[in-house]
Design an enzyme around this catalytic site. Structure first.
Site, PDB file in Angstrom:
ATOM      1  N   SER A  88       0.825  -1.209   0.000  1.00 28.02           N
ATOM      2  CA  SER A  88       0.000   0.000   0.000  1.00 28.02           C
ATOM      3  C   SER A  88       0.853   1.249   0.000  1.00 28.02           C
ATOM      4  O   SER A  88       0.335   2.342  -0.214  1.00 28.02           O
ATOM      5  CB  SER A  88      -0.932   0.015   1.210  1.00 28.02           C
ATOM      6  OG  SER A  88      -0.504  -0.819   2.232  1.00 28.02           O
TER       7      SER A  88
ATOM      8  N   HIS B 205      -2.421  -3.055  -6.580  1.00 26.34           N
ATOM      9  CA  HIS B 205      -2.898  -2.640  -5.263  1.00 26.34           C
ATOM     10  C   HIS B 205      -4.419  -2.749  -5.201  1.00 26.34           C
ATOM     11  O   HIS B 205      -5.139  -1.963  -5.820  1.00 26.34           O
ATOM     12  CB  HIS B 205      -2.439  -1.206  -4.963  1.00 26.34           C
ATOM     13  CG  HIS B 205      -2.815  -0.743  -3.597  1.00 26.34           C
ATOM     14  ND1 HIS B 205      -3.255   0.521  -3.325  1.00 26.34           N
ATOM     15  CD2 HIS B 205      -2.823  -1.416  -2.408  1.00 26.34           C
ATOM     16  CE1 HIS B 205      -3.519   0.609  -2.029  1.00 26.34           C
ATOM     17  NE2 HIS B 205      -3.259  -0.544  -1.463  1.00 26.34           N
TER      18      HIS B 205
ATOM     19  N   GLU C 161      -5.269  -0.625  -8.462  1.00 30.76           N
ATOM     20  CA  GLU C 161      -4.250   0.279  -9.000  1.00 30.76           C
ATOM     21  C   GLU C 161      -3.131  -0.589  -9.575  1.00 30.76           C
ATOM     22  O   GLU C 161      -2.653  -1.510  -8.899  1.00 30.76           O
ATOM     23  CB  GLU C 161      -3.702   1.173  -7.888  1.00 30.76           C
ATOM     24  CG  GLU C 161      -4.722   2.163  -7.360  1.00 30.76           C
ATOM     25  CD  GLU C 161      -4.205   3.001  -6.191  1.00 30.76           C
ATOM     26  OE1 GLU C 161      -4.525   4.187  -6.146  1.00 30.76           O
ATOM     27  OE2 GLU C 161      -3.482   2.460  -5.323  1.00 30.76           O
TER      28      GLU C 161
HETATM   29  N1  3HC Z   1     -17.091 -10.561   0.830  1.00 29.25           N
HETATM   30  C1  3HC Z   1     -18.120 -10.595  -0.034  1.00 29.25           C
HETATM   31  N2  3HC Z   1     -19.110  -9.692  -0.045  1.00 29.25           N
HETATM   32  C2  3HC Z   1     -19.071  -8.729   0.891  1.00 29.25           C
HETATM   33  C3  3HC Z   1     -18.024  -8.629   1.834  1.00 29.25           C
HETATM   34  C4  3HC Z   1     -17.006  -9.604   1.780  1.00 29.25           C
HETATM   35  N3  3HC Z   1     -15.953  -9.601   2.616  1.00 29.25           N
HETATM   36  N4  3HC Z   1     -18.242  -7.542   2.615  1.00 29.25           N
HETATM   37  C5  3HC Z   1     -19.379  -6.982   2.179  1.00 29.25           C
HETATM   38  N5  3HC Z   1     -19.884  -7.683   1.143  1.00 29.25           N
HETATM   39  C6  3HC Z   1     -21.071  -7.369   0.338  1.00 29.25           C
HETATM   40  C7  3HC Z   1     -22.348  -7.730   1.026  1.00 29.25           C
HETATM   41  O1  3HC Z   1     -22.779  -9.034   0.685  1.00 29.25           O
HETATM   42  C8  3HC Z   1     -23.317  -6.683   0.510  1.00 29.25           C
HETATM   43  O2  3HC Z   1     -23.815  -7.012  -0.775  1.00 29.25           O
HETATM   44  P1  3HC Z   1     -25.281  -6.544  -1.245  1.00 29.25           P
HETATM   45  O3  3HC Z   1     -25.416  -5.090  -0.931  1.00 29.25           O
HETATM   46  O4  3HC Z   1     -25.298  -6.834  -2.703  1.00 29.25           O
HETATM   47  O5  3HC Z   1     -26.196  -7.395  -0.447  1.00 29.25           O
HETATM   48  C9  3HC Z   1     -22.453  -5.462   0.292  1.00 29.25           C
HETATM   49  O6  3HC Z   1     -21.107  -5.943   0.192  1.00 29.25           O
HETATM   50  C10 3HC Z   1     -22.584  -4.505   1.427  1.00 29.25           C
HETATM   51  O7  3HC Z   1     -22.229  -5.177   2.645  1.00 29.25           O
HETATM   52  P2  3HC Z   1     -22.986  -4.990   4.020  1.00 29.25           P
HETATM   53  O8  3HC Z   1     -24.465  -4.805   3.770  1.00 29.25           O
HETATM   54  O9  3HC Z   1     -22.578  -6.086   4.940  1.00 29.25           O
HETATM   55  O10 3HC Z   1     -22.362  -3.708   4.675  1.00 29.25           O
HETATM   56  P3  3HC Z   1     -22.228  -2.258   4.122  1.00 29.25           P
HETATM   57  O11 3HC Z   1     -23.361  -1.861   3.257  1.00 29.25           O
HETATM   58  O12 3HC Z   1     -21.905  -1.467   5.328  1.00 29.25           O
HETATM   59  O13 3HC Z   1     -20.920  -2.327   3.203  1.00 29.25           O
HETATM   60  C11 3HC Z   1     -18.602  -2.176   2.817  1.00 29.25           C
HETATM   61  C12 3HC Z   1     -19.698  -2.793   3.672  1.00 29.25           C
HETATM   62  C13 3HC Z   1     -18.669  -2.738   1.407  1.00 29.25           C
HETATM   63  C14 3HC Z   1     -17.285  -2.566   3.457  1.00 29.25           C
HETATM   64  C15 3HC Z   1     -18.822  -0.614   2.780  1.00 29.25           C
HETATM   65  O14 3HC Z   1     -18.990  -0.123   4.077  1.00 29.25           O
HETATM   66  C16 3HC Z   1     -17.678   0.120   2.138  1.00 29.25           C
HETATM   67  O15 3HC Z   1     -17.572   0.200   0.924  1.00 29.25           O
HETATM   68  N6  3HC Z   1     -16.772   0.700   2.992  1.00 29.25           N
HETATM   69  C17 3HC Z   1     -15.600   1.404   2.529  1.00 29.25           C
HETATM   70  C18 3HC Z   1     -14.481   0.431   2.310  1.00 29.25           C
HETATM   71  C19 3HC Z   1     -13.230   1.095   1.806  1.00 29.25           C
HETATM   72  O16 3HC Z   1     -13.106   2.311   1.730  1.00 29.25           O
HETATM   73  N7  3HC Z   1     -12.255   0.260   1.464  1.00 29.25           N
HETATM   74  C20 3HC Z   1     -10.954   0.740   1.039  1.00 29.25           C
HETATM   75  C21 3HC Z   1     -10.042   0.765   2.207  1.00 29.25           C
HETATM   76  S1  3HC Z   1      -8.456   1.367   1.804  1.00 29.25           S
HETATM   77  C22 3HC Z   1      -7.602   0.018   1.348  1.00 29.25           C
HETATM   78  O17 3HC Z   1      -8.070  -1.096   1.349  1.00 29.25           O
HETATM   79  C23 3HC Z   1      -6.212   0.265   0.887  1.00 29.25           C
HETATM   80  C24 3HC Z   1      -5.173  -0.253   1.858  1.00 29.25           C
HETATM   81  O18 3HC Z   1      -3.924  -0.169   1.212  1.00 29.25           O
HETATM   82  C25 3HC Z   1      -5.113   0.519   3.156  1.00 29.25           C
END
Ligand code: 3HC
Length: 290
Positions: free
Chosen positions: A124, A145, A157
């Site tokens: 990252s 990434h 990325e």
């Molecule tokens: N595997 C499969 N599906 C998943 C999942 C997983 N681990 N987690 C969530 N889902 C799916 C669910 O099944 C659901 O699908 P649906 O809407 O079609 O039924 C959908 O994703 C939404 O999940 P939830 O209803 O459980 O929960 P939320 O609506 O709160 O969504 C989230 C969860 C997708 C994590 C959302 O909150 C989100 O997008 N958060 C932001 C995440 C983010 O910014 N990530 C980037 C982080 S930075 C990074 O990774 C870089 C690193 O280098 C630091």
């Protein structure tokens, strides 16, 4: 070169997610980690996430179960690095964010993978060139990434260092698209695009909390409702892992000590020291044990 066999080093949140989307796209995947316990945890995570994805895709449970067996059957897991290296067309490294560990692994891969194999790091924050330089094939090395949760987040990325060849970059772009992601081509700059913008934002939220400007709950509510972000910064820090964010920040602070945006945070340091790493440890800015 056609990629058929993908080896992923690391079975944590990111590694397991990369294994899952690669197997789902039809690649033969080998997941490697240092301990069987880590592998078991990764396989459990993949199984739960894949079932979640397939339950949504298929109305019929038998169809979902059948596809699960096919996709899961493409995944092999091992604690043998040599087994993982042999026969790989593409290696994706997703181990701990530590330059010494990663360089040691890249050196091993260079000595043990087929000469045509290309390597990508899911780092990252570390420069791809610093990983490539310990190998004799820097033209075959780039970055992929991914974002957490990998099966859900639609971006990857694709990082091209000065040494990454056009062929390697093209192969990585094709792979990113094949696993169902939108690819963004990035230069080998700190944090690439997303983390260069995201990490200073997250840390400023921590500073806001340290100054007592607002509570964690209010900061999160403000960004979710005011900006339409799916998670607020404190919740996202817990989701990503406080240790991961600290690794990134500390590395950048060491490389760019005069950049205020990368200055350490006492609160973040304290929470990590106390083992409060976010969701994975049960507590971070919020408590998940209840
Ligand atoms: N595997 C499969 N599906 C998943 C999942 C997983 N681990 N987690 C969530 N889902 C799916 C669910 O099944 C659901 O699908 P649906 O809407 O079609 O039924 C959908 O994703 C939404 O999940 P939830 O209803 O459980 O929960 P939320 O609506 O709160 O969504 C989230 C969860 C997708 C994590 C959302 O909150 C989100 O997008 N958060 C932001 C995440 C983010 O910014 N990530 C980037 C982080 S930075 C990074 O990774 C870089 C690193 O280098 C630091």
């Amino acid at each position: 070169m056609e990629i058929k066999n993908v080896t992923v080093f690391g079975s944590g949140l990111m590694g397991a997610g990369i294994v899952q989307v690669s197997a789902h796209a039809g690649y033969n995947v080998t997941m490697v980690d240092v301990e069987q316990d880590f592998i078991d945890g990764g396989m459990k995570r993949i199984s739960a996430s894949l079932k979640r994805v397939l339950r949504k895709k298929h109305e019929n449970k038998d169809d979902a179960d059948a596809e699960f067996e096919t996709v899961f059957g493409r995944i092999k897991a091992t604690t043998s690095r040599k087994e993982g290296a042999e026969g790989a067309d593409l290696v994706v490294e997703a181990i701990t964010e530590n330059i010494d560990l990663k360089q040691e692994l890249f050196k091993f891969l260079d000595e043990n993978c087929p000469s045509h194999a290309i390597f990508a790091s899911n780092t990252s924050s570390l420069p791809i060139r610093d990983l490539a330089k310990v190998t004799g094939r820097s033209d075959k090395i780039g970055g992929l990434h991914f974002f957490n949760p990998v099966p859900v987040m639609r971006l990857v990325e694709v990082i091209k260092s000065d040494d990454t060849s056009d062929n390697t970059h093209a192969a990585l772009m094709t792979f990113g698209e094949a696993v169902g992601k939108k690819t963004v081509s990035c230069k080998d700059t700190p944090g690439f695009v997303v983390n260069r913008l995201l990490v200073p934002y997250l840390i400023e939220a921590v500073r806001m909390l340290e100054r007592g400007d607002a509570s964690a709950e209010d900061i999160d509510a403000a960004m979710k409702l005011g900006c339409g972000y799916p998670m607020g910064p404190m919740g996202l820090l817990d989701y990503v892992g406080l240790d991961t964010t600290k690794f990134i920040l500390d590395g950048w602070h060491e490389a760019y000590p005069d950049e205020d945006l990368f200055a350490p945070s006492k609160l973040l340091d304290r929470l990590v020291e106390e083992g409060k790493l976010g969701r994975k440890s049960g507590e971070g800015f919020y408590n998940y044990k209840k």
